[in-house]
Design an enzyme around this catalytic site. Sequence first.
Site, PDB file in Angstrom:
ATOM      1  CD  GLU A  98      37.053   1.227  19.095  1.00 29.00           C
ATOM      2  OE1 GLU A  98      36.847   0.021  18.877  1.00 29.00           O
ATOM      3  OE2 GLU A  98      37.546   1.658  20.151  1.00 29.00           O
ATOM      4  CD  GLU A 119      38.598  -3.111  22.295  1.00 28.70           C
ATOM      5  OE1 GLU A 119      38.656  -2.302  23.223  1.00 28.70           O
ATOM      6  OE2 GLU A 119      38.062  -2.860  21.201  1.00 28.70           O
TER       7      GLU A 119
END
Length: 305
Positions: free
Chosen positions: A185, A280
């Site tokens: 990520e 998220e």
Amino acid sequence: MKRRSFIQKSTLGTGAITIGSALSYANITRTSGAAHQFNLKYAPHLGMFKNLAGDDPIDQINFMADQGFKAFEDNGMMNRDIALQEKISETLTKRDMTMGVFVVDKGGNMENTLAAGKKEHLDIFLDGCKRAVEVAKRVNAKWMTVVPGSYQRSLPIGIQNANVIDALRRGAEILEPHGLVMVLEPLSDSPDLHLQTSEQTYLICKGVDSPSCKILYDIYHMQKNEGNLIHHMDLTWDEIAYIQIGDNPGRNEPTTGEINYKNVFKWIHEKGFNGVLGMEHGNSKNGKEGELAVIEAYKKEDNFM
């Protein structure tokens, strides 16, 4: 809001279900009607609906399922008690929900950097991968988040990328026999992070050359770092295995910022993506009102057919 904040906020104990919370949960599920049929597999996290569902993690997951969400993610899963991990897995199986990502414990996102090429950092990362295999088996997970760490100003970027590739190849050797996938990520939390763009992450995944090393494309972070979202996703699509959501500015639910999520979700659906899209982000409003607003935002933006 940084990843650590999500982990801290989602670290909930098992707890006893009180009569009051059980009644509150029952009232909400009765009035919410049949579960909504979403086009994509959105994954809430613990704490997102705690005012509506109560503090108990299992109640929260059941509430998610009752609203139509088909997946669940939990950054802090590796740090939870085994008994709770097993209970979460049982609940997800019973409710036909997919387990999304959890974060590989590698000694901190910044401090233990794979870009430095140091053996001590590599050893911590590989130990985290080994422990993550056991957790993944326990909770029936496939994907786990990895952040390589901080940028090393004393080394050229090419050397840093090579160090990261070497480390991730070692990690992939641990995960690949089990069919598990670490998803890298790129983040916008700090300019001191080594991994910043989808382009760089794509290069690293190609260098590792393993089905166990792919991209986590977090739309919130990439809107901040590179923009032109659909274009960049299209360029790197063959390496994207997981997607996360958050509007910008604010890192809250879709419809609260500048990102045209209806168009982005439509494009992702048309690409045939059947994986998980992790929610998220925070809630733009507090309390039950804010939690209901999150659900309604996803219903609205998912309505692209």
